[in-house]
Motif scaffolding. Structure first.
Motif, short mmCIF file in Angstrom:
data_model
loop_
_atom_site.label_atom_id
_atom_site.label_comp_id
_atom_site.label_asym_id
_atom_site.label_seq_id
_atom_site.Cartn_x
_atom_site.Cartn_y
_atom_site.Cartn_z
N VAL A 145 21.55 -5.55 10.44
CA VAL A 145 21.26 -6.00 11.78
C VAL A 145 20.08 -5.25 12.39
O VAL A 145 19.27 -5.81 13.11
CB VAL A 145 22.49 -5.79 12.69
N VAL A 172 23.50 -12.87 6.91
CA VAL A 172 22.67 -12.97 8.11
C VAL A 172 23.50 -12.65 9.36
O VAL A 172 22.97 -12.24 10.38
CB VAL A 172 21.98 -14.35 8.17
N MET A 173 24.82 -12.82 9.23
CA MET A 173 25.70 -12.49 10.36
C MET A 173 26.11 -11.02 10.30
O MET A 173 26.13 -10.43 9.23
CB MET A 173 26.96 -13.35 10.30
N VAL A 174 26.47 -10.47 11.44
CA VAL A 174 27.02 -9.12 11.48
C VAL A 174 28.31 -9.12 10.66
O VAL A 174 29.23 -9.88 10.95
CB VAL A 174 27.36 -8.68 12.91
N ALA A 247 19.10 -23.92 8.88
CA ALA A 247 19.18 -23.61 10.31
C ALA A 247 19.62 -22.18 10.56
O ALA A 247 19.35 -21.61 11.62
CB ALA A 247 20.14 -24.58 10.99
N PRO A 331 10.06 -9.20 12.65
CA PRO A 331 9.83 -10.65 12.80
C PRO A 331 10.90 -11.53 12.16
O PRO A 331 11.04 -12.69 12.54
CB PRO A 331 8.48 -10.86 12.09
N TRP A 332 11.67 -10.99 11.20
CA TRP A 332 12.74 -11.78 10.59
C TRP A 332 13.71 -12.29 11.64
O TRP A 332 14.30 -13.36 11.51
CB TRP A 332 13.49 -10.89 9.58
N LYS A 333 13.89 -11.50 12.71
CA LYS A 333 14.90 -11.84 13.72
C LYS A 333 14.51 -13.10 14.49
O LYS A 333 15.32 -13.70 15.15
CB LYS A 333 15.09 -10.68 14.69
N SER B 171 24.63 -12.46 15.04
CA SER B 171 23.57 -12.07 14.11
C SER B 171 22.48 -11.32 14.85
O SER B 171 22.35 -11.43 16.07
CB SER B 171 22.97 -13.33 13.48
N ALA B 172 21.67 -10.57 14.10
CA ALA B 172 20.47 -9.99 14.69
C ALA B 172 19.46 -11.09 14.98
O ALA B 172 18.57 -10.93 15.81
CB ALA B 172 19.87 -8.97 13.74
N ARG B 173 19.60 -12.17 14.24
CA ARG B 173 18.64 -13.27 14.38
C ARG B 173 19.08 -14.23 15.48
O ARG B 173 20.27 -14.49 15.64
CB ARG B 173 18.55 -14.01 13.05
N CYS B 174 18.09 -14.77 16.21
CA CYS B 174 18.39 -15.81 17.19
C CYS B 174 18.13 -17.16 16.55
O CYS B 174 17.00 -17.48 16.18
CB CYS B 174 17.54 -15.65 18.44
N PHE B 175 19.16 -17.98 16.43
CA PHE B 175 19.03 -19.27 15.75
C PHE B 175 18.43 -20.34 16.66
O PHE B 175 17.90 -21.33 16.18
CB PHE B 175 20.39 -19.71 15.20
N ARG B 178 14.81 -19.56 16.23
CA ARG B 178 14.45 -20.05 14.88
C ARG B 178 14.22 -21.55 14.89
O ARG B 178 13.29 -22.05 14.26
CB ARG B 178 15.56 -19.67 13.90
N GLN B 183 9.75 -16.22 17.31
CA GLN B 183 10.41 -14.95 17.02
C GLN B 183 11.28 -14.57 18.20
O GLN B 183 10.99 -14.92 19.34
CB GLN B 183 9.37 -13.87 16.74
N LYS B 184 12.32 -13.79 17.90
CA LYS B 184 13.26 -13.44 18.98
C LYS B 184 12.58 -12.70 20.11
O LYS B 184 12.90 -12.92 21.28
CB LYS B 184 14.40 -12.60 18.40
#
Lengths: 333, 296
Positions: A145, A172-174, A247, A331-333, B171-175, B178, B183-184
């Motif tokens: 994370v 990808v999830m915590v 997605a 940037p992956w986030k 997630s750390a990622r924002c869907f 995305r 970018q987040k």
């Protein structure tokens, strides 16, 4: 302090391969729901565990046991029995997620090292220090994370050793906070040690392509020229706002080899390779590359550059045959 | 049995949020959880604004709880968390062990649904540290919950997620970002455009999940209105209704009617169908896949 290389083993042959290839530690699970890779045909019975520990100890390596699912009140003793058995067999550390089980292990086997599993979802030093103060956790595995700058901040504020995922399949999830599999199938990483379990997967050739379903839910559909990957729920293609795409996440592997000097500089204690469900050949290949890389990074520091041959070798065994730096790279986030 | 309104999981405009809680003040709920639990970037309301809303709801007779964030990543996240745990006006719901550390030793905080409390040993430990209410993980079945409470053995106020799209993952990622190829860090706060989240369907057109920034929810609405007798048998003391864009107060009224014996549970469930943004599910409560609608 040298960075420890922590490698996966889903079987005794994989454990031996990892030790021979230079793993400092090998982590394993038992043949039941007490660990987060509860897959058919995988993992260790009591005999294999005993033999594996002896094999590793004879060669100066350690064996860690993942007991990183959450026991319920009605099956609690299966987890405590596993703790007791592991202690008797001479395991080097337990990897735990459930606070109740940590307390049991601390009180029953105080001298046995306790690591906080990634399934414990501790993403800050406040959370890690909680486990340290209450259960004497000596190492924590961070969920995938945080950025490396955030990892550095964690390390600066905790006495607990920090272990990072360096390579392999990417959640990808915590970890510990994902109920997608429970929602789709009733079996969860948290309670059953399973994600998108194989017994719910159905492949079907249709006129629209090869369909992969989990418990009847269409996770992806592949054209004849596409490589059909395993339908992990978060790695399928879905329709969002009229677009069909990955997605949540592409089928991709984490590979942090190029970040090794930075990982060493900020004081990470250990690097974990994902993949207890993978073959001994995978374990051997990945362990050999990472052993060489960690040793070279320890000598060369900032001058370190990964060998092109290493990267090629890792790329061959990557899920989906593509790689990412994951959350370590912002940037992956 | 009490009714609680869970924290607002979506990002709405400030005016929309204020209007919503004006309506909540008159709704038949006993407890209201406030605060931003999903994303640190959302800023239409900040903690002092939530405290103001809490003051108005408390004046209207509600028990107010400030909920902490589920995913803590940065030092700034910790600062926000310390402000929440440091205030003494309202009780706090801990949604991460960082919050538990900061609350440990104080009395009366709430162990939130993301703490993964699956057995009486972990529950007992949190109670020792001062937790006085426990929200079961949404994936926990009624049977497993009853066992935890029976083995815990002492009375403890227990809350169950009883209505709303299920929070399934973080997630750390924002869907949402995305989806828009953003970018987040430069997300443009596009999640504000989706009052009930962004639908994620399978390629054969079936609703599956809902994207809500860094949170992934079910597409279906978890609805335990038809299960109220079993909830009472399991010694559940509080039912959580999760806010949705429309008809939240009407849903609360249906729960209140069913609890008060003015409507049969199954009839209340049928009346709730047109008030939901999607089909119902209740598999988790019955120990099945969460997506299942179990028909007894």
């Amino acid at each position: 302090m040298a960075i420890e290389l922590v490698c996966p083993a889903g079987s005794l042959p994989a454990l031996k391969t990892a030790v021979d290839a230079g793993a400092d530690c090998v982590y394993v699970g038992l043949k039941d729901a007490t660990n987060a890779r509860n897959f058919t045909g995988l993992n260790f019975d009591d005999r294999a565990l005993t033999d594996g520990i002896a094999y590793a100890h004879d060669r100066g390596a350690k064996v860690l046991l993942a007991l990183n699912t959450y026991p319920r009140s009605d099956n609690w003793t299966r987890w405590t029995t596993a703790v007791d058995t592991a202690a008797e067999r001479g395991i080097d550390a337990l990897i735990l997620a459930d606070p109740g089980l940590m307390r049991y292990a601390m009180r029953t086997h105080p001298a046995l090292r306790r690591h906080l599993s990634v399934q414990g979802s501790a993403t800050s030093y406040e959370a890690i220090n909680f486990y340290h103060e209450h259960f004497g956790i000596q190492r924590a595995v961070l969920p995938r994370v945080l950025s490396l700058a955030q990892v550095e901040q964690v390390i600066a504020h905790t006495p607990v050793e920090i272990e990072l995922f360096g390579f392999g399949g990417l959640c990808v999830m915590v970890e510990g906070r994902c109920a997608l599999s429970a929602y789709a199938t009733g079996e969860s990483p948290n309670c059953n040690g399973a994600c998108s379990p194989g017994k719910y997967v159905r492949w079907q050739q249709t006129t629209a392509g090869m369909e992969a379903r989990v418990n009847g839910i269409l996770i992806d559909r592949f054209a004849a020229d596409e490589r059909a990957g395993y339908p992990t729920l978060c790695k399928g293609r879905f329709d969002v706002g009229g677009e069909t795409y990955y997605a949540i996440e592409e089928p991709t592997s984490l590979n942090t080899l190029e970040l090794l000097p930075e990982i060493a500089r900020i004081g990470v204690a250990a690097i974990k390779i994902e993949g207890r469900q993978r073959s001994p050949a995978y374990v051997g290949q990945v362990t050999r590359v990472w052993r060489q890389a960690i040793d070279r990074a320890a000598r060369e520091h900032d001058r370190f550059r990964p060998d092109a041959a290493w990267l090629r070798e890792l790329a061959q065994v990557s899920e989906g045959q593509s790689q990412t730096l994951g959350a370590y790279h912002r940037p992956w986030k | 049995m009490k009714l609680a309104l869970g924290p607002l999981l979506y990002y709405w405009t400030r005016k929309r949020v204020l209007d919503f809680y004006d309506e909540v003040a008159a709704a038949p709920v006993d407890i209201v959880y406030l605060g931003e639990t999903v994303c640190s970037r959302r800023h239409e309301l900040r903690l002092p604004d939530w405290m103001d809303i809490g003051g108005r709801l408390a004046a209207a007779g509600k028990e107010v709880v400030i909920s902490s964030r589920t995913l803590i990543e940065s030092e700034s996240d910790l600062k926000t968390l310390r402000r929440i745990t440091g205030q003494s006006h309202f009780r706090v719901e801990a949604n991460d062990m960082a919050a538990v550390r900061l609350l440990a030793g104080s009395e009366g905080w709430i162990a939130g649904p993301s703490l993964n409390v699956f057995n009486d040993h972990t529950l007992g430990m949190l109670v020792e540290l001062g937790a006085r209410r426990f929200v079961a993980p949404p994936e926990m079945s009624g049977e497993a919950l009853a066992q935890v409470l029976a083995t815990h053995g002492r009375p403890l106020e227990t809350e169950v997620f009883a209505f709303g799209r299920l929070p399934l993952a973080y997630s750390a990622r924002c869907f949402t970002a995305r989806h828009f190829n953003l970018q987040k860090d430069n997300c443009g706060f596009r999640c504000i455009e989706f009052e009930d989240g962004l639908a994620l369907d399978t390629r054969d057109g079936r609703p599956f999940l809902t994207i809500n920034g860094i949170q992934t929810q079910s597409a279906r609405v978890h609805n335990l209105l038809g299960d109220l007798p079993a909830l009472a048998d399991a010694a559940v003391g509080v039912l959580r209704i999760s806010p949705q864009a429309r008809h939240t107060a009407a849903i609360a009224a249906l729960f209140a009617d069913a609890l008060g014996g003015r409507r049969a549970a199954r009839e209340a469930f049928d009346a709730s169908r047109p008030l939901m943004p999607a089909e119902a599910c209740n598999g988790f409560w019955h120990g099945r896949a969460g997506i299942d609608e179990y028909v007894a």
